[in-house]
Scaffold this motif. Structure first.
Motif, short mmCIF file in Angstrom:
data_model
loop_
_atom_site.label_atom_id
_atom_site.label_comp_id
_atom_site.label_asym_id
_atom_site.label_seq_id
_atom_site.Cartn_x
_atom_site.Cartn_y
_atom_site.Cartn_z
N GLN A 25 99.00 28.04 -63.27
CA GLN A 25 97.86 27.55 -64.06
C GLN A 25 96.69 27.07 -63.20
O GLN A 25 95.58 26.93 -63.69
N ARG A 26 96.94 26.81 -61.91
CA ARG A 26 95.84 26.38 -61.03
C ARG A 26 94.99 27.58 -60.59
O ARG A 26 93.91 27.42 -60.05
N GLY A 27 95.54 28.79 -60.74
CA GLY A 27 94.75 29.99 -60.47
C GLY A 27 94.56 30.34 -59.00
O GLY A 27 93.68 31.13 -58.67
N PHE A 28 95.38 29.77 -58.09
CA PHE A 28 95.22 30.09 -56.66
C PHE A 28 95.89 31.41 -56.30
O PHE A 28 95.55 32.02 -55.30
N GLY A 29 96.88 31.82 -57.10
CA GLY A 29 97.65 33.02 -56.76
C GLY A 29 97.46 34.11 -57.80
O GLY A 29 96.76 33.93 -58.80
N PHE A 30 98.10 35.26 -57.53
CA PHE A 30 97.91 36.37 -58.48
C PHE A 30 99.25 37.00 -58.85
O PHE A 30 99.31 38.12 -59.32
N GLN A 31 100.34 36.26 -58.62
CA GLN A 31 101.66 36.80 -58.98
C GLN A 31 101.82 36.80 -60.51
O GLN A 31 102.48 37.66 -61.07
N LEU B 172 91.40 31.77 -64.07
CA LEU B 172 90.83 31.72 -62.71
C LEU B 172 90.18 30.36 -62.47
O LEU B 172 88.99 30.20 -62.71
N ASP B 173 90.96 29.40 -62.03
CA ASP B 173 90.42 28.05 -61.85
C ASP B 173 90.13 27.79 -60.36
O ASP B 173 89.01 27.90 -59.91
N MET B 174 91.16 27.46 -59.59
CA MET B 174 91.09 27.23 -58.13
C MET B 174 90.38 25.95 -57.71
O MET B 174 90.07 25.78 -56.54
N ARG B 175 90.09 25.03 -58.64
CA ARG B 175 89.51 23.76 -58.19
C ARG B 175 90.61 22.88 -57.60
O ARG B 175 91.68 22.74 -58.19
N THR C 289 88.02 36.39 -66.26
CA THR C 289 88.58 35.08 -66.59
C THR C 289 89.99 34.84 -66.04
O THR C 289 90.44 33.70 -66.03
N THR C 290 90.69 35.90 -65.64
CA THR C 290 92.07 35.66 -65.22
C THR C 290 92.34 36.20 -63.81
O THR C 290 91.65 37.08 -63.31
N THR C 291 93.40 35.63 -63.21
CA THR C 291 93.80 36.03 -61.86
C THR C 291 94.23 37.50 -61.86
O THR C 291 93.94 38.23 -60.91
N GLY C 292 94.89 37.93 -62.95
CA GLY C 292 95.35 39.32 -63.03
C GLY C 292 94.18 40.28 -63.08
O GLY C 292 94.20 41.33 -62.42
N GLN C 293 93.15 39.90 -63.81
CA GLN C 293 91.97 40.76 -63.94
C GLN C 293 91.27 40.90 -62.59
O GLN C 293 90.93 42.01 -62.16
N LEU C 294 91.11 39.78 -61.87
CA LEU C 294 90.44 39.84 -60.57
C LEU C 294 91.28 40.63 -59.57
O LEU C 294 90.76 41.46 -58.81
#
Ligand code: SAM
Length: 313
Positions: free
Chosen positions: A113-119, A124-127, A178-183
């Motif tokens: 949920q913090r959005g640092f990874g893409f597993q 997509l947060d990363m703050r 908006t999401t880690t998967g999309q990026l």
């Protein structure tokens, strides 16, 4: 599941190098889950003091609870280490040991949920500081293509930065990112067939670059190094560092290590601090086996030179 969510790297080496003594005042600039701080607290004892900073309120609270068991007084500060000297001035405290273990902790990386990874696919947060500031989602919505390419090139050292930035800009013309998967998918598409020969997952460098840029990690480190420099200049004459104070910084990539190496070399050259370690300390084979995430860690450390005493004429 890792105990306490994070394994402190180079722990024995940190203790040996920084040499905590009973009664010492310690500033842990990146308290994290408190692994290093707890070991330091046990050495400085009830007469000592641990001052811990972290931008992540959850990590700070977790470490605070762990430190309560040590019997060493603790002060927790929810702030960036760029403000460390200001807080110390307000408390009127001078410091014997400074530790900064840069970057992110394992629990932050592993929390999808913090959005640092893409597993896993997550927002997509990363703050680092969840209490304010913009997310990577917002950053990607507004950044210019050229600026994004530059950011990925500088902080991620990714040779396909321009292609990745192009993909991002094309995608956001039709829908927001908006999401880690999309990026992660966009980066993979930008790599094309080259993705297969890439040793790392193609998105690794882009995710790291965005995290560093969003949280202004290199600028923060440079400010800390300036504060340390000024602390060394004024040790013994009202500054925040005590003469003889030990300063250790653990870095995880060359963008962090280079300024630390240069700043410590400069302090050494000016006679303001002497290197405790020649070069740097890397994890042992045993540590690498036990904790593969320690693989890029480098510890550098200096000791603040006491001011020269005036010789009676
Ligand atoms: C590698 S972890 C530290 C782990 C800690 N040494 C331990 O043993 O648990 C890095 C921590 O630094 C925090 N951090 C990163 N940049 C920071 C900054 N500029 N100021 C304060 N904390 C920061 C992160 O939120 C994270 O909790």
């Amino acid at each position: 599941m890792i105990e306490h969510g994070h394994v402190p790297v180079l722990l024995d080496e940190v203790i040996e190098t920084l040499d905590p003594q009973p009664g010492d005042v310690i500033v842990d600039c990146t308290l994290g889950r408190g692994g290093h701080a707890l070991a330091l607290a046990k050495r400085v004892g009830p007469e000592g003091l641990i001052i811990g900073l972290d931008r992540d309120a959850e990590n700070l609270a977790y470490a605070g609870e762990r430190l309560e068991t040590s019997g060493t007084p603790t002060m927790l500060i929810h702030d960036s280490f760029v403000s460390a000297a200001r807080h110390l001035r307000a408390m009127d405290r001078k410091v014997d040991i400074v530790l900064a273990d840069l970057g992110v902790s394992s629990n932050q990386l592993d929390d999808a949920q913090r959005g640092f990874g893409f597993q896993e696919d997550a927002p997509l947060d990363m703050r680092l500081d969840q209490d304010g500031g913009e997310s990577v989602m917002t950053l990607l919505a507004g950044i210019e293509e050229g600026e994004l390419a530059e950011l990925i090139r500088t902080y991620g050292e990714d040779p396909y930065a321009a292609a990745i930035a192009r993909k991002v800009v094309l995608e956001r013309q039709t829908r927001p990112i908006t999401t880690t998967g999309q990026l992660s998918r966009l980066v993979r598409e930008a790599y094309g067939p080259r993705a297969r020969s890439s040793r790392l997952h193609p998105a690794t460098r882009t995710f790291m670059a965005l995290r560093i840029a969003l949280n202004e990690e290199i600028a923060a480190l440079e400010t800390l190094l300036d504060l340390i420099g000024r602390g060394c200049e004024t040790a013994g004459s009202g500054g925040w560092l005590n003469p003889g104070a030990r300063i250790g910084i653990i870095s995880f990539h060359s963008l962090e290590d280079r300024p630390v190496k240069q700043a410590f070399a400069e302090l050494d050259r000016r006679g303001l601090a002497a290197r405790i370690i020649r070069g740097m300390i890397r994890p042992t084979e045993a540590e690498l086996q036990a904790n593969p995430r320690s693989r890029s860690a480098k510890l550098r450390a200096v000791r603040v030179t006491p001011p020269a005493t005036e010789q009676p004429g």
